[in-house]
Motif scaffolding. Structure first.
Motif, PDB file in Angstrom:
ATOM      1  N   HIS A 127       0.839  -1.202   0.000  1.00 33.54           N
ATOM      2  CA  HIS A 127       0.000   0.000   0.000  1.00 33.54           C
ATOM      3  C   HIS A 127       0.876   1.254   0.000  1.00 33.54           C
ATOM      4  O   HIS A 127       0.984   1.952  -0.995  1.00 33.54           O
ATOM      5  CB  HIS A 127      -0.939  -0.021   1.217  1.00 33.54           C
ATOM      6  N   TRP A 150      -3.825  -3.601   5.575  1.00 34.05           N
ATOM      7  CA  TRP A 150      -3.767  -4.452   4.389  1.00 34.05           C
ATOM      8  C   TRP A 150      -3.215  -5.806   4.831  1.00 34.05           C
ATOM      9  O   TRP A 150      -2.241  -5.880   5.601  1.00 34.05           O
ATOM     10  CB  TRP A 150      -2.851  -3.836   3.328  1.00 34.05           C
ATOM     11  N   VAL A 161      -8.263  -5.784   2.137  1.00 33.98           N
ATOM     12  CA  VAL A 161      -8.044  -4.344   2.016  1.00 33.98           C
ATOM     13  C   VAL A 161      -9.256  -3.631   2.607  1.00 33.98           C
ATOM     14  O   VAL A 161     -10.356  -3.723   2.053  1.00 33.98           O
ATOM     15  CB  VAL A 161      -7.864  -3.914   0.543  1.00 33.98           C
TER      16      VAL A 161
END
Length: 428
Positions: A127, A150, A161
């Motif tokens: 991420h 995540w 997510v």
């Protein structure tokens, strides 16, 4: 230089002292035979045969230890593009076991999968780049980033997510980045180059059977510690590769127990093994071979290129241990951390054996800290102050292991190797 062959010999006992009871395995038989081969070569030297020395001394530029540009090249070519020992197989004992590896400056996590296979990934959340796995080791089926949660499975797939609709256009391609890992002969290797390949069998070559007979896969972790030193990583590593300094630097610690001038040296590609005779082996000259306690007294120092020392030792008959010393450079040219770990060779040790192994661990660490690494730090500072004046270092004939490892390092860097000195002249 050609590898010095080991006389195969044959077992002289029905039980290998390295095993804690039971019949000898194929590996144990070969281990005993190999130790007897080393023992015969030591006795031959004690009786006057020449030791395993190099044909000539070699000279090397001091800048190999002090030049920041050379240091940066080594960190890239050696510590990111060459297989490195990460740990022993037993450090990842079961499916779901994981271990982080940060020693080479690249954050990696190594995981044992459901089928027992190993996988490696950059320990970086896909991420925003946060560190994903924060514990040094443990067991888990999933890894969740503490920044935004995540979540990734142990095979690297992105499986969770929060508010996924905000990332739908790109989340499918955000699995963990793979890093090559391999497991051979009880050792776990990693190459810190994402999305690359690693041919570990080609890397080990003929050295593989030497490692296989040690049965490192059965070793059980006992203890570890970090040994920092204010010196270049090669200067620290050099202290493990020659016994020439025993009589002076270690005159009260190692010299009373070792004949440093009697050494057996074997080489396999960039890897090698060296053995120094114990004083107690002098008695073997008066004894038949079947009375030699080679399994206890032979202590091998294996060098696994580029930075790992594996010592095979014993505190008493039937009570052996393995010690690994893994040397890693810091960001600065004069910074090194040695990761030292000690293992019981064949399964979980008894309380008595653990105490003996921990005592051996403490004694070795004391010698390294108060003798080897003091002189390494002082010596490196001296070289750093004079390297611009064309200063050089010399590796004597008895320092054959240092000649070998520095030539191997130079070869992988495509740099000038140490030069052989013949009749007082350094060869070009």
């Amino acid at each position: 230089m050609a590898m010095v062959s080991v006389e195969p010999g044959r077992p002289h006992r029905s039980v290998n002292l390295w095993e804690l009871g039971g019949s000898m395995t194929d590996h144990a038989t070969r281990l005993h035979q190999s130790k007897m081969g080393t023992a015969r070569r030591i006795v031959a030297q004690l009786r006057g045969a020449p030791p395993d020395w190099a044909p000539n001394p070699m000279i090397n530029a001091a800048t190999v230890y002090t030049d920041p540009a050379r240091h940066a090249l080594e960190r890239r070519k050696i510590f990111r593009e060459t297989p490195l020992v990460a740990c022993l197989s037993s450090d990842l004992p079961e499916p779901g076991s994981y271990r982080t590896f940060d020693e080479a400056g690249v954050p990696v996590v190594i995981v044992r999968g459901k089928g027992g296979e190993l996988k490696g990934f950059l320990n970086v959340c896909r991420h925003r780049g946060a560190r994903l796995v924060r514990d040094a080791q443990g067991k888990a089926s999933r890894f969740s980033c503490w920044f935004h949660a995540w979540t990734f499975s142990s095979d690297g797939a992105l499986v969770g997510v929060p508010q996924r609709e905000g990332f739908e256009a790109c989340a499918k391609e955000r699995n963990l980045v793979p890093v090559p890992v391999a497991e051979r002969h009880g050792l776990v290797f990693v190459k810190c180059s994402p999305n690359s390949t690693m041919d570990i069998d080609a890397f080990l070559g003929d050295f593989a059977p030497e490692l296989a007979m040690l049965e490192l896969g059965k070793a059980q972790f006992v203890k570890s510690e970090l040994l920092p030193v204010a010196a270049n990583w090669k200067y620290a590593l050099d202290t493990y590769g020659e016994g020439y300094h025993f009589a002076s630097l270690h005159r009260q610690t190692l010299a009373p127990y070792r004949h440093a001038e009697v050494q057996v040296y074997d080489r396999w590609g960039p890897h090698h093994r060296i053995t120094w005779a114990a004083h107690a082996m002098s008695e073997w000259m008066k004894q038949p071979e079947q009375e030699w306690d080679a399994d206890t007294l032979i202590g091998w120092v294996h060098f696994i290129f580029p930075n790992t020392i594996l010592y095979t030792g014993s505190v008493k008959p039937g009570k052996g241990y393995y010690t690994t010393f893994r040397h890693f450079p810091g960001e600065a040219v004069g910074e090194t951390i040695t990761y030292k770990s000690i293992y019981a060779p064949f399964g979980a040790p008894s309380a008595e054996q653990r105490a003996d192994i921990e005592a051996a661990f403490a004694a070795t660490a004391h010698v390294v800290r108060t003798e080897d690494y003091i002189v390494a730090a002082e010596g490196w500072r001296s070289l750093a102050s004079v390297h611009e004046d064309g200063a050089t270092v010399i590796y004597g004939r008895q320092e054959v292991a240092l000649q070998h490892q520095h030539r191997a390092i130079a070869a992988i860097l495509d740099c000038a190797p140490p030069r052989e000195v013949v009749d007082g002249m350094a060869a070009e």
